[in-house]
Design an enzyme around this catalytic site. Structure first.
Site, PDB file in Angstrom:
ATOM      1  N   MET A  35       0.841  -1.204   0.000  1.00  0.00           N
ATOM      2  CA  MET A  35       0.000   0.000   0.000  1.00  0.00           C
ATOM      3  C   MET A  35       0.876   1.253   0.000  1.00  0.00           C
ATOM      4  SD  MET A  35      -3.405   0.538   2.200  1.00  0.00           S
ATOM      5  CE  MET A  35      -2.793   0.758   3.838  1.00  0.00           C
ATOM      6  N   CYS A  36       0.485   2.234  -0.746  1.00  0.00           N
ATOM      7  CA  CYS A  36       1.145   3.532  -0.760  1.00  0.00           C
ATOM      8  C   CYS A  36       0.052   4.579  -1.008  1.00  0.00           C
ATOM      9  CB  CYS A  36       2.160   3.639  -1.899  1.00  0.00           C
ATOM     10  SG  CYS A  36       3.627   2.631  -1.661  1.00  0.00           S
TER      11      CYS A  36
END
Lengths: 227, 295
Positions: free
Chosen positions: B1-2
């Site tokens: 996730m970013c």
């Protein structure tokens, strides 16, 4: 009617208030202002309260809903009404991916578009989308009805079980084991009821029905490539 | 996730507030990427080249750097140090020479360009934004990233945005599965990446396609064919920015447009402080579809 302002109230306080009221079966009405796209709003409601959200929500709004009515006046992020058991969730704007995923019952009424994986693994929920839906919608859908007034994206109903899909517009492509099926009187009646309950301006006769060809139910070596 | 954020301003009067708006958006995306954060900001085009460098020991490395570089390249150099970064301004024709001198001094090149400056560090987005005083920065467009590392170590050079050509940058949410093969393919063409990071390969791929004559749209279209894995990419150029998502489109993306701006974010939450967001057109970019806005 109680107003909960998320500019001053934390998400946890909002959800605790709503969950507490829903367990009391008080038929109360709540309005949430300044939702600011928060995640997990109005989740796990367990009774017939009404919640109106004045704005857009983040992930998993109205998840695990039971008996409550949740009305999102903006757009909803991923996983709206995920695993809903009963009740009604209305989204005035668009819904992001996997709207209504794994839903067991109740009605999800999306006035705008829904993106990919709408109704994935649905298990009895009714979903009505007034706009279009994205790719891989109703993937492995087991039970319930997915009604789309607009168009459907790629791989609609891939590996479908017994859910019914009704699409008025075009279908970009059907997924493995999903086929067009005959529209019988009972389907037209079902569709008429769902359209009227969701305020959809459409005629049941304009839809096509899609369902499972049931060829993937039992393993057949000739179908190995389809899995 | 970013987390990814991007803002492209259509209204001239909003330019002084670009950094302020982007900072709010970036901080909102902290829980998608608390490891490190970075921002590429496209400011005034001064007709000179701007080289942004980074050092872990800025006090010693930046002291007298402008005069040393000016002597080495025989041209006037201006320096603007900000925390671990410094922006050096010099004549366009001295760019290659200056980069060689700076690299020889052990400085890390963050970006090169007429208008783009990249600031990125390890740390919480709020701390990174404060350290570089991003709120005070103006500009025409900018892209930010909050990182939760998957493919390479949490270091300054592993943070996004990645820049592999003048005024071009890329931020990415996802992970590429064929980056090693693509890195070798690019190396055979003489394009050398600096890190083990997958996104840098994506950036280098796009830059190489543009260098070969492709438009930004064609280069982004090419990522769908030549890069394997999950990606939501936002790429910045001197004139604008582009967006593309892989065909499966698991990684979230939402866009908002008004008469004043086009905004991109991983989540709607990042938009809530933008002016006029309640009446903006808000939509999700379609999978395997290239979008770009240029002026």
């Amino acid at each position: 009617m109680t107003v909960l302002d998320m500019a001053h109230t934390t998400l946890r306080e909002v959800n605790t208030t709503l969950q507490h009221a829903s367990k009391g079966h008080s038929n109360e009405a709540f309005t949430i202002v300044n939702p600011r796209g928060s995640h997990a709003m109005a989740v796990g409601l367990d009774g017939p309260i009404t919640v109106t959200i004045k704005g857009s929500t983040g992930y998993y709004c109205a998840g695990m809903n039971k008996a409550a009515t949740v009305h999102v006046e903006g757009s909803a992020g991923p996983g709206v009404a995920e695993n809903m058991m009963s009740g009604e969730v209305i989204v005035e704007g668009n819904a992001s991916q996997y709207a209504g995923a794994t839903g067991h019952g109740g009605l999800l009424n999306i006035k705008g578009n829904a993106s990919s994986r709408c109704g994935i693994s649905m298990k009895g929920i009714d979903i009505v989308v007034h706009g279009n839906i994205g790719h891989m919608s109703a993937f492995m859908a087991q039970k319930g009805n997915l009604v789309v007034l607009g168009d459907a994206g790629d791989a609609l109903g891939d590996s479908l079980y017994e859910a019914r899909i009704f699409v008025r517009g075009t279908v970009k492509s059907l997924g493995a084991d999903c086929i067009e099926k005959e529209m019988r009187p009972e389907h037209l009646a079902l569709l008429a009821d769902l359209l009227s309950r969701t305020g959809a301006d459409a005629r049941p006769e304009d839809f096509k029905r899609y369902g499972s060809a049931r060829k993937l139910y039992n393993f057949n070596i000739d179908h190995a490539g389809e899995y | 996730m970013c987390g990814i954020v991007g803002l492209f301003l259509k209204k001239q009067e909003l330019r002084p507030t670009l950094g302020d708006m982007l900072t709010d958006m970036l901080i909102t995306m902290t829980d998608r990427g608390p490891d490190s954060a970075g921002i590429a900001i496209y400011g005034e085009d001064t007709g000179r080249t701007k080289i942004t460098v980074q050092s872990d020991t800025p006090e010693t490395d930046f002291a007298g750097l402008d005069t040393a570089l000016a002597d080495a390249i025989g041209a006037e150099v201006e320096i603007r140090p900000i925390s671990t970064h410094a922006v050096l301004s010099l004549p366009v024709e001295k760019e290659a020479e200056a980069v060689a001198v700076l690299e020889a001094r052990g400085l890390r090149i963050m970006s090169v360009g007429a208008s783009m400056e990249i600031f990125k560090e390890v740390g919480l987005p709020e701390d990174v934004a404060a350290r570089f005083r991003i709120r005070e920065m103006g500009g025409s467009h900018g892209i930010g990233h909050t990182r939760m590392a998957t493919e390479s170590a949490v270091t300054t050079l592993g943070a996004h945005p990645f820049s592999t050509a003048s005024d071009q940058c890329l931020v990415h949410n996802g992970s590429l599965s064929n980056h090693n093969a693509m890195r070798r393919k690019l190396a055979r063409k003489g394009i050398v990446t600096k890190t083990e990071n997958d996104t840098e390969v994506g950036a280098a791929y796009i830059s190489s396609r543009i260098a070969e004559g492709a438009s930004l749209g064609e280069a982004l279209e090419g990522t769908l064919k030549d890069l394997d894995g999950f990606f939501t990419f936002v790429t910045g150029t001197r004139n604008g920015f582009g967006v593309v998502r892989d065909p499966i489109a698991c990684k979230p993306a939402v866009m908002a447009e008004t008469d004043d701006y086009v905004a991109f974010a991983s989540e709607y939450r990042a938009f809530v402080n933008l002016p006029g967001i309640d009446t903006a057109r808000v939509w999700e970019p379609e999978p395997a579809t290239v979008y770009f806005w240029e002026r």
